[in-house]
Write a protein that holds these residues in place. Sequence first.
Motif, short mmCIF file in Angstrom:
data_model
loop_
_atom_site.label_atom_id
_atom_site.label_comp_id
_atom_site.label_asym_id
_atom_site.label_seq_id
_atom_site.Cartn_x
_atom_site.Cartn_y
_atom_site.Cartn_z
N PRO A 142 0.84 -1.19 0.00
CA PRO A 142 0.00 0.00 0.00
C PRO A 142 0.88 1.24 0.00
O PRO A 142 1.87 1.30 0.73
CB PRO A 142 -0.77 -0.12 1.32
N THR A 143 0.56 2.22 -0.82
CA THR A 143 1.38 3.42 -0.91
C THR A 143 0.56 4.60 -1.41
O THR A 143 -0.42 4.40 -2.14
CB THR A 143 2.58 3.20 -1.85
N ASN A 144 0.97 5.81 -1.05
CA ASN A 144 0.32 6.98 -1.63
C ASN A 144 0.87 7.28 -3.02
O ASN A 144 0.36 8.15 -3.72
CB ASN A 144 0.44 8.21 -0.72
N GLY A 145 1.91 6.58 -3.42
CA GLY A 145 2.42 6.65 -4.78
C GLY A 145 3.33 7.82 -5.11
O GLY A 145 3.98 7.84 -6.16
N ILE A 146 3.42 8.78 -4.22
CA ILE A 146 4.15 10.02 -4.52
C ILE A 146 5.65 9.78 -4.70
O ILE A 146 6.29 10.40 -5.55
CB ILE A 146 3.89 11.06 -3.40
N LEU A 147 6.21 8.86 -3.93
CA LEU A 147 7.65 8.62 -3.97
C LEU A 147 8.06 7.63 -5.06
O LEU A 147 9.24 7.32 -5.22
CB LEU A 147 8.13 8.11 -2.61
N MET A 148 7.09 7.15 -5.82
CA MET A 148 7.41 6.23 -6.92
C MET A 148 7.97 6.98 -8.12
O MET A 148 7.67 8.15 -8.33
CB MET A 148 6.14 5.49 -7.37
N ASP A 149 8.77 6.27 -8.90
CA ASP A 149 9.18 6.74 -10.22
C ASP A 149 9.31 5.51 -11.11
O ASP A 149 9.13 4.38 -10.65
CB ASP A 149 10.49 7.53 -10.16
N LYS A 150 9.61 5.71 -12.39
CA LYS A 150 9.64 4.58 -13.32
C LYS A 150 10.67 3.53 -12.91
O LYS A 150 10.40 2.32 -12.97
CB LYS A 150 9.91 5.08 -14.74
N TYR A 190 2.21 4.76 -15.56
CA TYR A 190 3.28 3.78 -15.75
C TYR A 190 2.97 2.46 -15.04
O TYR A 190 3.28 1.38 -15.56
CB TYR A 190 4.61 4.36 -15.25
N LEU A 191 2.36 2.53 -13.87
CA LEU A 191 1.97 1.31 -13.16
C LEU A 191 1.03 0.46 -14.00
O LEU A 191 1.21 -0.75 -14.13
CB LEU A 191 1.28 1.67 -11.83
N VAL A 192 0.00 1.09 -14.56
CA VAL A 192 -0.96 0.36 -15.38
C VAL A 192 -0.29 -0.18 -16.65
O VAL A 192 -0.53 -1.31 -17.07
CB VAL A 192 -2.16 1.27 -15.74
N GLN A 193 0.58 0.62 -17.23
CA GLN A 193 1.29 0.21 -18.45
C GLN A 193 2.14 -1.04 -18.22
O GLN A 193 2.24 -1.90 -19.10
CB GLN A 193 2.18 1.36 -18.91
N GLN A 194 2.75 -1.15 -17.04
CA GLN A 194 3.69 -2.24 -16.76
C GLN A 194 3.04 -3.45 -16.09
O GLN A 194 3.73 -4.43 -15.81
CB GLN A 194 4.83 -1.72 -15.88
N GLU A 195 1.74 -3.40 -15.81
CA GLU A 195 1.07 -4.48 -15.07
C GLU A 195 1.33 -5.86 -15.68
O GLU A 195 1.74 -6.79 -14.99
CB GLU A 195 -0.44 -4.23 -15.04
N LYS A 196 1.03 -6.01 -16.94
CA LYS A 196 1.12 -7.34 -17.56
C LYS A 196 2.57 -7.78 -17.77
O LYS A 196 2.86 -8.97 -17.80
CB LYS A 196 0.32 -7.36 -18.86
N LYS A 197 3.47 -6.83 -17.90
CA LYS A 197 4.88 -7.18 -18.03
C LYS A 197 5.39 -7.88 -16.78
O LYS A 197 6.11 -8.89 -16.86
CB LYS A 197 5.72 -5.92 -18.32
#
Length: 389
Positions: A142-150, A190-197
Amino acid sequence: MVAASKESKFFDDRRKWKPLSHHFYNKTHNKTKNYQFSNFVRAYRSWFVPYLKTRIHSHEFRPLLSFLYTDLNCNLNCHYCYCRGKKIPGMTMQVAKDAVKWLQSVGCRVLAYMGGEPLVRKDFIIELTRYAVKNGFFVYLPTNGILMDKAFIDDLGKAGISVINLAVDAIDGYKGIPKYFNRIKPQFQYLVQQEKKYGYITFFNINITKNNVTDAKKLTEIAHRHGIGTDYHINEPPQIEYQDFDHEQDGSWITEAEYYEVDDLLDWIIQKNLEGYTMVNSIKHLRAMKLFIRHQLPAWPCMAGMYSMIIRIDGSFAPCFELYGSNEDWGNIYDGHKFDPEKLSRQKQKCSPHCLSTCNFQVSHYSSSLVYSIQWLAKHAYSNFLGIS
């Protein structure tokens, strides 16, 4: 349906349709089938098989789900959140790995990080995820997502993360609610884009407050358009008094003035569930929210300390989030648990009418029968499949 955003083509589903080539269709179709099958197998091994063993060995303590508090620190100050730990050191890697080993010894195979914000130490989360996955765990972030990057998303995917839960409460932020969608739109894309990968599942975690009814609907529609699920909480004040919590009066708690507006939202969400929108919540849980906000919720069969538990940053145990600050000795990863069923039962008669934990309510609901458990298994594999719950 919410109208497509004029700000970004990412939300515009009204583009001109072009027929797909047979080759492209087969590649996309096969990729989706592989993704669904992989998630089904992973959920079967980490959720369903341990559930069956729990039913068979009912006299043993065999939790299905454990929440591991890696940090109490956070990069935000949400007014309804009473987790305050900026001056408290996070969990050490040794305690974290010892916790994984202990959970493995009692048959648990689902590890959910908790905080604070787990990503205040991103390298820690990557290393621990690799270790837990290597040992057969379904790992949930679980995360607020702010600290994520590609780069981090790719590292997390390669580490084997199973689920990424994005906490968003609004489209644009406002006082007391700094977790908003437009703040993390690039990360979401980017999260949605990489889901299936990488094979992970993404969903929105939405906390329903007195202020964000309209936002909750818009977020639900954004999630549905992009093939991800939603998870709803009802905003609730803490049951334990925390010394550093100073938002008792402005935590966006739902008052009598908002009852009917929240009722309408819940009816709308239930209807979307019936239409096949993918949701973590059961309809029973969504309906119970109406009683909860009116302080009319009866005691319900919470399974905290039985099918679910938390591990604090020092390796000690508690049954649930609400009792993190409890002074009760519930055991630890080195000496074992002290979850006494009779003591837990007495505790829940007092606390469950004042708590509607989404996590523990779902554990109770989906473990109450074999049919519901199979439905939960299916939800991990298929969007828009068995959405009715």
